[in-house]
Design an enzyme around this catalytic site. Structure first.
Site, PDB file in Angstrom:
ATOM      1  N   SER A  50       0.820  -1.236  -0.161  1.00  0.00           N
ATOM      2  CA  SER A  50       0.152  -0.039   0.081  1.00  0.00           C
ATOM      3  C   SER A  50       1.146   1.448  -0.008  1.00  0.00           C
ATOM      4  O   SER A  50       1.745   1.346   0.537  1.00  0.00           O
ATOM      5  CB  SER A  50      -0.837   0.038   1.071  1.00  0.00           C
ATOM      6  OG  SER A  50      -1.308   1.167   1.497  1.00  0.00           O
ATOM      7  N   HIS A  84      -1.498  -2.161  -3.645  1.00  0.00           N
ATOM      8  CA  HIS A  84      -2.578  -2.040  -2.992  1.00  0.00           C
ATOM      9  C   HIS A  84      -3.030  -0.442  -3.109  1.00  0.00           C
ATOM     10  O   HIS A  84      -2.360   0.248  -2.618  1.00  0.00           O
ATOM     11  CB  HIS A  84      -2.298  -2.393  -1.560  1.00  0.00           C
ATOM     12  CG  HIS A  84      -3.760  -2.402  -0.743  1.00  0.00           C
ATOM     13  ND1 HIS A  84      -4.681  -3.542  -0.601  1.00  0.00           N
ATOM     14  CD2 HIS A  84      -4.232  -1.523   0.213  1.00  0.00           C
ATOM     15  CE1 HIS A  84      -5.725  -3.244   0.187  1.00  0.00           C
ATOM     16  NE2 HIS A  84      -5.253  -1.985   0.631  1.00  0.00           N
ATOM     17  N   ASP A  98      -5.478   2.311  -1.967  1.00  0.00           N
ATOM     18  CA  ASP A  98      -6.610   2.372  -1.078  1.00  0.00           C
ATOM     19  C   ASP A  98      -7.541   3.654  -1.527  1.00  0.00           C
ATOM     20  O   ASP A  98      -6.851   4.667  -1.906  1.00  0.00           O
ATOM     21  CB  ASP A  98      -6.040   2.899   0.377  1.00  0.00           C
ATOM     22  CG  ASP A  98      -5.515   1.505   1.051  1.00  0.00           C
ATOM     23  OD1 ASP A  98      -6.155   0.635   1.439  1.00  0.00           O
ATOM     24  OD2 ASP A  98      -4.390   1.549   1.284  1.00  0.00           O
ATOM     25  N   MET A 145     -10.716   6.310  -0.558  1.00  0.00           N
ATOM     26  CA  MET A 145     -11.404   6.517   0.304  1.00  0.00           C
ATOM     27  C   MET A 145     -12.077   7.875   0.280  1.00  0.00           C
ATOM     28  O   MET A 145     -11.532   8.880  -0.622  1.00  0.00           O
ATOM     29  CB  MET A 145     -10.546   7.054   1.933  1.00  0.00           C
ATOM     30  CG  MET A 145      -9.643   5.856   2.026  1.00  0.00           C
ATOM     31  SD  MET A 145      -8.594   6.275   3.532  1.00  0.00           S
ATOM     32  CE  MET A 145      -7.493   7.417   2.820  1.00  0.00           C
ATOM     33  N   HIS A 183      -8.654  -1.294  -3.052  1.00  0.00           N
ATOM     34  CA  HIS A 183      -9.391  -1.515  -1.881  1.00  0.00           C
ATOM     35  C   HIS A 183     -10.466  -0.295  -1.781  1.00  0.00           C
ATOM     36  O   HIS A 183      -9.973   0.742  -1.281  1.00  0.00           O
ATOM     37  CB  HIS A 183      -8.486  -1.747  -0.537  1.00  0.00           C
ATOM     38  CG  HIS A 183      -9.119  -1.569   0.747  1.00  0.00           C
ATOM     39  ND1 HIS A 183      -8.433  -1.244   1.922  1.00  0.00           N
ATOM     40  CD2 HIS A 183     -10.206  -1.890   1.072  1.00  0.00           C
ATOM     41  CE1 HIS A 183      -9.387  -1.453   2.769  1.00  0.00           C
ATOM     42  NE2 HIS A 183     -10.501  -1.883   2.319  1.00  0.00           N
ATOM     43  N   MET A 203     -12.944   2.019  -0.047  1.00  0.00           N
ATOM     44  CA  MET A 203     -13.405   2.288   1.320  1.00  0.00           C
ATOM     45  C   MET A 203     -14.299   3.284   1.060  1.00  0.00           C
ATOM     46  O   MET A 203     -13.771   4.541   1.305  1.00  0.00           O
ATOM     47  CB  MET A 203     -12.305   2.673   2.243  1.00  0.00           C
ATOM     48  CG  MET A 203     -11.431   1.580   2.796  1.00  0.00           C
ATOM     49  SD  MET A 203     -10.094   2.006   3.831  1.00  0.00           S
ATOM     50  CE  MET A 203      -8.902   2.409   2.446  1.00  0.00           C
ATOM     51  N   MET A 235      -9.841  -6.763   7.791  1.00  0.00           N
ATOM     52  CA  MET A 235      -9.133  -5.581   8.399  1.00  0.00           C
ATOM     53  C   MET A 235      -8.561  -5.766   9.662  1.00  0.00           C
ATOM     54  O   MET A 235      -9.414  -5.909  10.657  1.00  0.00           O
ATOM     55  CB  MET A 235     -10.197  -4.337   8.247  1.00  0.00           C
ATOM     56  CG  MET A 235     -10.601  -3.647   7.006  1.00  0.00           C
ATOM     57  SD  MET A 235      -9.293  -2.963   5.913  1.00  0.00           S
ATOM     58  CE  MET A 235      -8.498  -1.991   6.918  1.00  0.00           C
ATOM     59  N   ASP A 283      -5.157  -6.517   6.159  1.00  0.00           N
ATOM     60  CA  ASP A 283      -4.878  -5.434   5.940  1.00  0.00           C
ATOM     61  C   ASP A 283      -4.787  -4.484   7.168  1.00  0.00           C
ATOM     62  O   ASP A 283      -5.830  -4.314   7.680  1.00  0.00           O
ATOM     63  CB  ASP A 283      -5.686  -4.673   4.742  1.00  0.00           C
ATOM     64  CG  ASP A 283      -5.341  -3.317   4.258  1.00  0.00           C
ATOM     65  OD1 ASP A 283      -4.260  -2.790   4.754  1.00  0.00           O
ATOM     66  OD2 ASP A 283      -6.323  -2.728   3.668  1.00  0.00           O
ATOM     67  N   GLY A 331      -1.414  -2.449   9.773  1.00  0.00           N
ATOM     68  CA  GLY A 331      -0.509  -2.935  10.847  1.00  0.00           C
ATOM     69  C   GLY A 331       0.162  -4.097  10.426  1.00  0.00           C
ATOM     70  O   GLY A 331       0.947  -4.557  11.442  1.00  0.00           O
ATOM     71  N   GLY A 351       2.042  -1.255   4.240  1.00  0.00           N
ATOM     72  CA  GLY A 351       2.212   0.081   3.734  1.00  0.00           C
ATOM     73  C   GLY A 351       3.376   0.623   4.500  1.00  0.00           C
ATOM     74  O   GLY A 351       4.506   0.548   3.835  1.00  0.00           O
TER      75      GLY A 351
HETATM   76  C1  DX5 Z   1      -5.928   1.189   6.169  1.00  0.00           C
HETATM   77  C2  DX5 Z   1      -5.942   0.853   4.738  1.00  0.00           C
HETATM   78  C3  DX5 Z   1      -4.458  -0.047   4.575  1.00  0.00           C
HETATM   79  C4  DX5 Z   1      -3.317   0.654   5.102  1.00  0.00           C
HETATM   80  C5  DX5 Z   1      -2.323  -0.141   5.455  1.00  0.00           C
HETATM   81  O1  DX5 Z   1      -7.415   2.022   6.043  1.00  0.00           O
HETATM   82  O2  DX5 Z   1      -6.941  -0.029   4.072  1.00  0.00           O
HETATM   83  O3  DX5 Z   1      -4.378  -0.637   3.431  1.00  0.00           O
HETATM   84  O4  DX5 Z   1      -2.883   1.970   4.204  1.00  0.00           O
HETATM   85  O5  DX5 Z   1      -1.372   0.575   5.740  1.00  0.00           O
HETATM   86  P1  DX5 Z   1      -0.359   0.137   7.053  1.00  0.00           P
HETATM   87  O6  DX5 Z   1       0.432  -1.294   6.662  1.00  0.00           O
HETATM   88  O7  DX5 Z   1       0.649   1.293   7.392  1.00  0.00           O
HETATM   89  O8  DX5 Z   1      -1.073  -0.268   8.091  1.00  0.00           O
HETATM   90 ZN    ZN Z   2      -6.313  -0.904   2.366  1.00  0.00          ZN
END
Ligand code: DX5
Ligand code: ZN
Length: 209
Positions: free
Chosen positions: A6, A29, A31, A33, A62, A64, A133, A171, A173, A191
């Site tokens: 990510s 990946h 993201d 939003m 992804h 969101m 998640m 996905d 942490g 990420g």
């Molecule tokens: C969180 C995202 C993840 C995030 C992952 O809402 O969907 O994809 O960016 O990033 P890290 O690995 O830093 O948690």
């Molecule tokens: Zn994500």
């Protein structure tokens, strides 16, 4: 273990994507939003679509967003392996999944930390991927929620029970010291752990070990 990187926390997206292109990350990946389903907003599509200039990796999108049906057509024109939507939206999930399939793209269903695993059951025959998640969606760099380990196991048990070939992706942490809690997964999304260190490939290797 497959790795999906990510770039949500990237400070220089073109440069980081070029660097990632030289690694063996399996997917990028993306993201997305909308500021409604989650508080934050990602780059607008008009900018995100330029990603093809910097990477030829397959994309793992992804969404969101509250209304994925409005954006699937746009993302379908990119080099997508997966488009994943959230189970917690108010739209007709089956309809949205079939929109994705109609473009010949694999589809995923994501569940937030408090969404019960059993809610996935009706959709199992329709999907290619479950995205668990392991943080509340909305931003990168958060701590892995440890209960996710059991949740991933629960999804694995469910898939076995249904003799399903659906893949499990995790996905949020994900880093070297949390990856062992994801041993039941097929794909790790990571990420800040990868992007936050100069040696992207070295970080990826630590996750694959
Ligand atoms: C969180 C995202 C993840 C995030 C992952 O809402 O969907 O994809 O960016 O990033 P890290 O690995 O830093 O948690
Ligand atoms: Zn994500």
């Amino acid at each position: 273990m497959l790795i999906s990187t990510s770039f949500l926390s990237s400070k220089n997206i073109p440069e980081d994507l070029r660097k990632l292109n030289k690694t063996d990350t399996d997917f990028i990946h993306v993201d997305v939003m909308d500021g409604k389903f989650v508080k934050n907003k990602s780059l607008p599509y008009s900018e995100l679509k330029n990603i093809y200039k910097f990477t030829d990796k397959r994309l793992d999108v992804h969404l969101m967003v509250k209304n994925p049906s409005k954006v699937i057509e746009k993302f379908a024109t990119l080099n997508c392996e997966y488009i994943t939507i959230h189970l917690e939206i108010d739209e007709d999930i089956e309809k949205v999944l079939s929109m994705i399939k109609d473009y010949g793209i694999k589809c995923g269903l994501a569940i937030k930390p408090n969404t019960p695993v059993k809610d996935l059951v009706p959709y199992l025959p329709l999907i290619d991927l479950v995205l668990v998640m392991s943080v509340e969606p909305g931003q990168g760099g958060q701590e892995f929620i440890e209960e996710s380990e059991n949740k991933i196991k629960e999804v694995r048990t469910l898939l076995d029970e249904y003799k399903s070939k659906v893949l499990i992706s995790v996905d949020g942490g994900v880093k070297d010291n949390t990856k062992d809690m994801c041993s039941n997964a097929d794909i790790l999304v990571s990420g800040s752990f990868i992007i936050g260190n100069d040696d992207f490939q070295g970080q990826i290797d630590k996750l694959r070990k």
